[in-house]
Design a protein around this motif. Structure first.
Motif, PDB file in Angstrom:
ATOM      1  N   ASP A 173       0.475   7.321   6.723  1.00  0.00           N
ATOM      2  CA  ASP A 173       0.752   5.977   6.458  1.00  0.00           C
ATOM      3  C   ASP A 173       1.018   5.701   5.546  1.00  0.00           C
ATOM      4  OD1 ASP A 173      -0.987   6.951   4.239  1.00  0.00           O
ATOM      5  OD2 ASP A 173      -2.695   5.094   4.621  1.00  0.00           O
ATOM      6  N   LEU A 174       2.226   7.180   4.440  1.00  0.00           N
ATOM      7  CA  LEU A 174       2.577   6.519   3.425  1.00  0.00           C
ATOM      8  C   LEU A 174       1.635   5.951   2.228  1.00  0.00           C
ATOM      9  CD1 LEU A 174       6.304   5.890   5.142  1.00  0.00           C
ATOM     10  CD2 LEU A 174       5.208   8.596   5.082  1.00  0.00           C
ATOM     11  N   ALA A 175       0.411   6.151   2.225  1.00  0.00           N
ATOM     12  CA  ALA A 175      -0.134   5.613   1.190  1.00  0.00           C
ATOM     13  C   ALA A 175      -0.229   6.804   0.342  1.00  0.00           C
ATOM     14  CB  ALA A 175      -0.824   5.291   1.727  1.00  0.00           C
ATOM     15  N   ASN A 176       0.054   7.695   0.632  1.00  0.00           N
ATOM     16  CA  ASN A 176      -1.330   8.856  -0.597  1.00  0.00           C
ATOM     17  C   ASN A 176      -0.064   9.878  -0.715  1.00  0.00           C
ATOM     18  OD1 ASN A 176      -3.624   7.452  -1.687  1.00  0.00           O
ATOM     19  ND2 ASN A 176      -3.884   7.731   0.829  1.00  0.00           N
ATOM     20  N   GLY A 206       0.784  -1.559  -0.486  1.00  0.00           N
ATOM     21  CA  GLY A 206       0.015  -0.073  -0.121  1.00  0.00           C
ATOM     22  C   GLY A 206       0.327   1.292   0.051  1.00  0.00           C
ATOM     23  N   ALA A 207       2.138   1.051  -0.019  1.00  0.00           N
ATOM     24  CA  ALA A 207       2.682   2.586  -0.171  1.00  0.00           C
ATOM     25  C   ALA A 207       2.706   3.249  -1.633  1.00  0.00           C
ATOM     26  CB  ALA A 207       4.556   1.639  -0.161  1.00  0.00           C
ATOM     27  N   PHE A 208       3.003   4.539  -1.537  1.00  0.00           N
ATOM     28  CA  PHE A 208       2.620   5.609  -2.393  1.00  0.00           C
ATOM     29  C   PHE A 208       3.626   4.725  -3.537  1.00  0.00           C
ATOM     30  CE2 PHE A 208       4.662   8.804  -4.652  1.00  0.00           C
ATOM     31  CZ  PHE A 208       2.982   9.948  -5.194  1.00  0.00           C
ATOM     32  N   GLN A 209       5.032   4.721  -3.474  1.00  0.00           N
ATOM     33  CA  GLN A 209       5.543   3.989  -4.587  1.00  0.00           C
ATOM     34  C   GLN A 209       6.352   3.315  -4.517  1.00  0.00           C
ATOM     35  OE1 GLN A 209       7.841   7.150  -7.143  1.00  0.00           O
ATOM     36  NE2 GLN A 209       9.655   5.551  -6.835  1.00  0.00           N
ATOM     37  N   ASP A 262       0.204  14.436  12.017  1.00  0.00           N
ATOM     38  CA  ASP A 262       1.392  13.447  11.827  1.00  0.00           C
ATOM     39  C   ASP A 262       1.492  13.330  10.554  1.00  0.00           C
ATOM     40  OD1 ASP A 262       1.630  12.802  14.772  1.00  0.00           O
ATOM     41  OD2 ASP A 262       0.221  11.510  15.072  1.00  0.00           O
ATOM     42  N   ASN A 263       0.811  14.670   9.337  1.00  0.00           N
ATOM     43  CA  ASN A 263       1.131  13.882   7.916  1.00  0.00           C
ATOM     44  C   ASN A 263       2.449  13.717   7.486  1.00  0.00           C
ATOM     45  OD1 ASN A 263      -1.721  13.932   7.038  1.00  0.00           O
ATOM     46  ND2 ASN A 263      -2.118  15.985   8.136  1.00  0.00           N
ATOM     47  N   VAL A 264       3.422  13.915   7.006  1.00  0.00           N
ATOM     48  CA  VAL A 264       4.547  14.032   6.750  1.00  0.00           C
ATOM     49  C   VAL A 264       4.828  14.814   5.572  1.00  0.00           C
ATOM     50  CG1 VAL A 264       6.933  12.055   6.720  1.00  0.00           C
ATOM     51  CG2 VAL A 264       5.004  11.481   7.430  1.00  0.00           C
ATOM     52  N   TYR A 265       6.031  15.617   6.632  1.00  0.00           N
ATOM     53  CA  TYR A 265       6.573  16.708   5.010  1.00  0.00           C
ATOM     54  C   TYR A 265       7.980  16.367   5.300  1.00  0.00           C
ATOM     55  CZ  TYR A 265       2.137  19.422   6.067  1.00  0.00           C
ATOM     56  OH  TYR A 265       1.216  19.968   6.061  1.00  0.00           O
ATOM     57  N   VAL A 266       8.355  15.782   3.899  1.00  0.00           N
ATOM     58  CA  VAL A 266      10.097  16.335   3.186  1.00  0.00           C
ATOM     59  C   VAL A 266      10.099  17.234   2.264  1.00  0.00           C
ATOM     60  CG1 VAL A 266      11.357  15.220   1.834  1.00  0.00           C
ATOM     61  CG2 VAL A 266       9.937  13.492   3.304  1.00  0.00           C
ATOM     62  N   ALA A 267      10.985  17.802   2.937  1.00  0.00           N
ATOM     63  CA  ALA A 267      11.742  18.867   1.644  1.00  0.00           C
ATOM     64  C   ALA A 267      13.428  18.266   0.932  1.00  0.00           C
ATOM     65  CB  ALA A 267      12.151  20.688   2.951  1.00  0.00           C
ATOM     66  N   SER A 268      13.527  18.231   0.143  1.00  0.00           N
ATOM     67  CA  SER A 268      14.740  18.376  -0.559  1.00  0.00           C
ATOM     68  C   SER A 268      14.850  18.649  -2.483  1.00  0.00           C
ATOM     69  CB  SER A 268      14.161  16.056  -0.488  1.00  0.00           C
ATOM     70  OG  SER A 268      15.308  15.730  -0.764  1.00  0.00           O
TER      71      SER A 268
END
Length: 279
Positions: free
Chosen positions: A242-245, A130-133, A207-213
């Protein structure tokens, strides 16, 4: 240093210097490079490192206690959780696939789950159902000479991995396009040893996950905007817990080279990012 007045007399508040809660060595018989650290709600310290050899301390029941000793691999990531006083390892594991990984940033969410953001060149890096990628895309061969060791023969993708507080794997995903992602080695945005590994993971109040890259992929999976050009664009991502979307993803940049280094939140919950630009 803060200044004030008492009955018309200027006073100076003394600066307060932090005390060291603990300090310790940890490593393998070869190089072990510390990359990132954070604490959780209990004051436990979570650290991420790139480890160049077997025998890095792992704990019973860890996700992986084995260093990948394949000849093409120079290092694996290692994630370690210390007690608040540093006297014990609560959890310690390797994290990686058949090639090399670097853990750029760690954070603990509201339930003390450990979230790791980094870069991988491994098709077998562990992802979850179910992971996003779930599949590695990679990019052109990337030599790391000049700013680290080894190379990524199949290019790089971002990885985002979440562990429960006890260290069990909860969710894990790749994020990337068809060029190399996550390593900032652009001229004039790369000055110091370690600049290539800038970037940050953070969580909001839900608890949404943010990434700056950073990315070189014009087809990086964003939800809005287009690649600005100049070989490198910054990216800001917001993924579900859940890193699904991919809830939100956008390029950050102009016609030159750009990279995002950090993400934080203001009191209203809006994301604030910092980085570098030639645009």
């Amino acid at each position: 240093t803060r200044y004030g007045t008492v009955t018309g007399v200027q006073t100076c508040a003394l600066p307060i210097y932090p005390e060291i809660a603990f300090s310790t060595f940890i490593g393998s018989p070869a190089n072990s490079w510390g990359f990132t650290a954070c604490d959780d709600s209990q004051g436990n310290l979570i650290a991420g490192a790139a480890v160049f050899a077997p025998a890095y301390p792992t704990t019973t029941g860890a996700f992986s206690t084995t260093f990948n000793a394949a000849s093409a691999n120079y290092f694996d990531a290692a994630i370690t959780k210390f007690t608040a006083d540093g006297t014990q390892l609560l959890y310690s594991t390797y994290l990686g696939g058949e090639l090399q990984e670097t853990p750029h940033s760690v954070v603990a969410d509201s339930q003390d789950r450990m979230i790791v953001f980094g870069v991988t060149g491994s098709t077998s890096f562990p992802t979850t159902a179910g992971a996003f990628q779930p599949a590695f895309i990679g990019g052109p061969t990337l030599s790391m000479s000049g700013f680290f060791s080894g190379q990524h023969p199949h290019g790089t993708d971002l990885f985002i991995t979440k562990f429960n507080a006890d260290g069990s794997l909860l969710s894990s995903t790749f994020v990337g396009g068809t060029d190399n992602d996550g390593l900032n080695n652009a001229d004039q945005l790369f000055y110091n040893y370690g600049d290539a590994f800038r970037g940050e993971v953070n969580v909001d109040a839900a608890d949404n996950v943010y990434v700056a890259s950073v990315t070189r992929s014009a087809d990086f999976p964003v939800t809005t905007g287009t690649f600005g050009g100049g070989d490198y664009d910054g990216v800001l991502l917001k993924l579900s817990p859940d890193l699904a979307n991919m809830l939100q993803g956008r390029f950050v940049g102009g016609s030159g080279r750009d990279a995002c280094y950090a993400v934080e939140f203001n009191p209203s919950g809006q994301a604030i990012i910092a980085g570098g630009t030639q645009s």
